[in-house]
Design a protein around this motif. Sequence first.
Motif, PDB file in Angstrom:
ATOM      1  N   LEU A  42       0.231  -3.665  -5.703  1.00  0.00           N
ATOM      2  CA  LEU A  42       0.383  -2.986  -4.604  1.00  0.00           C
ATOM      3  C   LEU A  42       0.370  -0.641  -5.702  1.00  0.00           C
ATOM      4  O   LEU A  42       0.735  -0.341  -4.307  1.00  0.00           O
ATOM      5  N   ILE A  43       0.788  -1.172  -6.725  1.00  0.00           N
ATOM      6  CA  ILE A  43       0.347   0.315  -7.122  1.00  0.00           C
ATOM      7  C   ILE A  43      -0.817   0.393  -7.132  1.00  0.00           C
ATOM      8  O   ILE A  43      -1.493   1.338  -7.113  1.00  0.00           O
ATOM      9  N   GLY A  44      -1.737  -0.420  -7.457  1.00  0.00           N
ATOM     10  CA  GLY A  44      -3.132  -0.314  -7.605  1.00  0.00           C
ATOM     11  C   GLY A  44      -3.601   0.991  -5.659  1.00  0.00           C
ATOM     12  O   GLY A  44      -4.327   1.546  -6.320  1.00  0.00           O
ATOM     13  N   TRP A  45      -3.042  -0.229  -5.001  1.00  0.00           N
ATOM     14  CA  TRP A  45      -3.040   0.741  -3.927  1.00  0.00           C
ATOM     15  C   TRP A  45      -2.986   2.246  -3.384  1.00  0.00           C
ATOM     16  O   TRP A  45      -3.489   2.968  -2.904  1.00  0.00           O
ATOM     17  N   PHE A  46      -1.597   2.316  -4.359  1.00  0.00           N
ATOM     18  CA  PHE A  46      -1.250   3.488  -4.736  1.00  0.00           C
ATOM     19  C   PHE A  46      -2.085   4.682  -5.341  1.00  0.00           C
ATOM     20  O   PHE A  46      -1.925   5.604  -4.663  1.00  0.00           O
ATOM     21  N   LEU A  47      -2.320   3.940  -6.383  1.00  0.00           N
ATOM     22  CA  LEU A  47      -3.631   4.110  -7.012  1.00  0.00           C
ATOM     23  C   LEU A  47      -5.235   5.225  -6.363  1.00  0.00           C
ATOM     24  O   LEU A  47      -5.392   6.124  -6.759  1.00  0.00           O
ATOM     25  N   ILE A  48      -5.179   3.932  -5.681  1.00  0.00           N
ATOM     26  CA  ILE A  48      -6.439   4.264  -5.156  1.00  0.00           C
ATOM     27  C   ILE A  48      -6.364   5.434  -4.033  1.00  0.00           C
ATOM     28  O   ILE A  48      -6.985   6.715  -4.095  1.00  0.00           O
ATOM     29  N   GLY A  49      -5.045   5.501  -2.873  1.00  0.00           N
ATOM     30  CA  GLY A  49      -4.482   6.940  -2.608  1.00  0.00           C
ATOM     31  C   GLY A  49      -4.563   8.270  -3.633  1.00  0.00           C
ATOM     32  O   GLY A  49      -4.773   9.225  -2.877  1.00  0.00           O
ATOM     33  N   LEU A  50      -4.334   8.720  -5.047  1.00  0.00           N
ATOM     34  CA  LEU A  50      -4.169   9.282  -5.536  1.00  0.00           C
ATOM     35  C   LEU A  50      -5.459   9.794  -6.099  1.00  0.00           C
ATOM     36  O   LEU A  50      -6.358  11.130  -6.380  1.00  0.00           O
ATOM     37  N   ARG A  51      -6.236   8.617  -6.943  1.00  0.00           N
ATOM     38  CA  ARG A  51      -7.646   8.625  -7.204  1.00  0.00           C
ATOM     39  C   ARG A  51      -8.321   7.404  -6.811  1.00  0.00           C
ATOM     40  O   ARG A  51      -8.414   7.050  -8.075  1.00  0.00           O
ATOM     41  N   PRO A  52      -9.454   7.565  -5.276  1.00  0.00           N
ATOM     42  CA  PRO A  52      -9.751   6.247  -5.400  1.00  0.00           C
ATOM     43  C   PRO A  52     -10.341   4.633  -6.415  1.00  0.00           C
ATOM     44  O   PRO A  52      -9.842   4.003  -6.296  1.00  0.00           O
ATOM     45  N   TYR A  53     -11.439   5.550  -7.430  1.00  0.00           N
ATOM     46  CA  TYR A  53     -12.011   5.091  -8.294  1.00  0.00           C
ATOM     47  C   TYR A  53     -11.165   4.612  -9.091  1.00  0.00           C
ATOM     48  O   TYR A  53     -11.575   3.201 -10.271  1.00  0.00           O
ATOM     49  N   LEU A  54      -9.675   5.849  -9.419  1.00  0.00           N
ATOM     50  CA  LEU A  54      -9.181   4.833 -10.585  1.00  0.00           C
ATOM     51  C   LEU A  54      -8.163   3.964 -10.299  1.00  0.00           C
ATOM     52  O   LEU A  54      -7.622   2.942 -11.168  1.00  0.00           O
ATOM     53  N   GLY A  55      -7.200   3.438  -8.812  1.00  0.00           N
ATOM     54  CA  GLY A  55      -6.973   2.566  -8.430  1.00  0.00           C
ATOM     55  C   GLY A  55      -7.863   1.380  -7.790  1.00  0.00           C
ATOM     56  O   GLY A  55      -7.551   0.166  -8.546  1.00  0.00           O
ATOM     57  N   TYR A  56      -9.467   1.532  -7.587  1.00  0.00           N
ATOM     58  CA  TYR A  56     -10.541   0.220  -8.250  1.00  0.00           C
ATOM     59  C   TYR A  56     -10.614  -0.834  -8.471  1.00  0.00           C
ATOM     60  O   TYR A  56     -10.311  -1.761  -9.123  1.00  0.00           O
ATOM     61  N   ALA A  57     -10.324   0.602 -10.025  1.00  0.00           N
ATOM     62  CA  ALA A  57     -10.714  -0.170 -11.751  1.00  0.00           C
ATOM     63  C   ALA A  57      -9.103  -0.814 -12.322  1.00  0.00           C
ATOM     64  O   ALA A  57      -9.845  -2.460 -12.698  1.00  0.00           O
ATOM     65  N   PHE A  58      -8.468  -0.223 -11.740  1.00  0.00           N
ATOM     66  CA  PHE A  58      -7.106  -0.821 -11.806  1.00  0.00           C
ATOM     67  C   PHE A  58      -7.332  -2.219 -11.053  1.00  0.00           C
ATOM     68  O   PHE A  58      -7.046  -3.104 -12.216  1.00  0.00           O
ATOM     69  N   LEU A  59      -7.169  -2.745 -10.592  1.00  0.00           N
ATOM     70  CA  LEU A  59      -7.474  -3.700  -9.538  1.00  0.00           C
ATOM     71  C   LEU A  59      -8.702  -4.652  -9.738  1.00  0.00           C
ATOM     72  O   LEU A  59      -7.929  -6.530 -10.152  1.00  0.00           O
ATOM     73  N   LEU A  60      -9.232  -4.635 -10.093  1.00  0.00           N
ATOM     74  CA  LEU A  60     -10.783  -5.300 -11.149  1.00  0.00           C
ATOM     75  C   LEU A  60     -10.027  -5.527 -11.268  1.00  0.00           C
ATOM     76  O   LEU A  60     -11.001  -6.855 -12.171  1.00  0.00           O
ATOM     77  N   SER A  61      -9.339  -4.891 -12.710  1.00  0.00           N
ATOM     78  CA  SER A  61      -9.726  -5.207 -13.981  1.00  0.00           C
ATOM     79  C   SER A  61      -7.982  -6.288 -14.250  1.00  0.00           C
ATOM     80  O   SER A  61      -8.244  -7.172 -14.663  1.00  0.00           O
ATOM     81  N   LEU A  62      -7.304  -6.435 -12.438  1.00  0.00           N
ATOM     82  CA  LEU A  62      -6.469  -7.189 -12.469  1.00  0.00           C
ATOM     83  C   LEU A  62      -6.841  -8.594 -12.276  1.00  0.00           C
ATOM     84  O   LEU A  62      -6.483  -9.703 -12.504  1.00  0.00           O
ATOM     85  N   LEU A  63      -8.486  -8.720 -11.832  1.00  0.00           N
ATOM     86  CA  LEU A  63      -8.948  -9.974 -11.335  1.00  0.00           C
ATOM     87  C   LEU A  63      -9.837 -10.710 -12.593  1.00  0.00           C
ATOM     88  O   LEU A  63     -10.431 -12.255 -13.046  1.00  0.00           O
ATOM     89  N   LEU A  64      -9.958 -10.011 -13.261  1.00  0.00           N
ATOM     90  CA  LEU A  64     -11.165 -10.081 -14.959  1.00  0.00           C
ATOM     91  C   LEU A  64     -10.537 -10.080 -15.907  1.00  0.00           C
ATOM     92  O   LEU A  64     -10.778 -10.363 -17.418  1.00  0.00           O
TER      93      LEU A  64
END
Length: 374
Positions: A174-196
């Motif tokens: 959820l925080i990752g999605w919030f970061l996407i709202g602030l800066r998309p690639y910051l949030g997507y990088a955060f979420l992708l790191s959660l998977l890897l």
Amino acid sequence: MKNNNVFFNRISNTAIFLIIVILFFLKLILYILIKNQFVDIGIGGGSDADYYNAYAEGLSQVAVNTWPVMLRYLNDFGLYSRVGISYILLSFSLFVIPLLVNKLAGLDFKKNQKYYLYSFLLCSIYPTIYFYIMDVYRDVFMLFSFLIGCLVVKKSLDSSSFLQFSFLFVLSVLIGWFLIGLRPYLGYAFLLSLLLWKIKFTKKRIIFLGILYFIALFTANYVGAFEFLTEYRAGFDEGNGGSTLGLDFSNPIMFIPNFILSFLGQMLGLYITNPLAIVLLLLETIPFLLTLIYVIKNINLADNFLRFLFIFFIIYGSVWLISNDNLGTAVRLRMYNYLAIYICFFYILRVKSYLRKSKGLLKDEDHTDRNGSE
């Protein structure tokens, strides 16, 4: 490790604390002078703050990210103040962000006082974190949000309970999605790191993974996966958006050399265009480069959380190094990369200190047993 101990022990804890206190008052005085227009540091980006303020007060109706929406929400309840928000960001810069970095590195003031103070000092002398608290810029708030997200990830990955892990992991998403709202690639990088985060690094393996990483980048660019990013980058030249490296990413054969030059020029700030760039090189880049080298040399000590941070560093850095060609924007974008490595650095220092003490205790116990003292 002995060399590191010699370096860190050169300055007493009292002296480091005194430097931090002096910096605190100097930054406070400079803040007052700038806010009262006695001093102009000329950091640029004023249009960002003017736009955010205009949207918050209802003078603009187009929201480009979540930050102005939050400010408008505060204004609707009579809680918005351009000066007040700036003071909150000032407190983030002076206290909250250094404390969060120490928390994420697992440093305790009593147990790891030397490292704790050095970490606090490193955050205190970081110019960009301080520059962007002078108005309602989103950068420091985003950095705060990112660190809060990292704290939740850390607690999730350290959790021994599946239920707690699941709850905190969902909260991290959820925080990752919030970061996407602030800066998309910051949030997507955060979420992708959660998977890897399960990818394990060793000194030998990191060379292989590094080669694989560049092959993957080249292949992805060759098939057009980065076309949107490279087109966005080209817009900096077309729009005359300030100092640029002027690298042409349209040629797939030159992609890797250009990417490396982008890393040197933007991540490391080696493209010097003015006196301020020299200051940033000394206070930001050199500490970052030294800590990055140390982290890579000791990458075998990385646990789940450090792997998450290191993977985030790679993914997030890769995206903005390809898409951005504005040197002024680069110092804002790289804050997350720098602090991620700082956290890894002090985390590893703490772990190595603990291991060294444990070995010392074992040697003492072994010596005692051999002498038959017990």
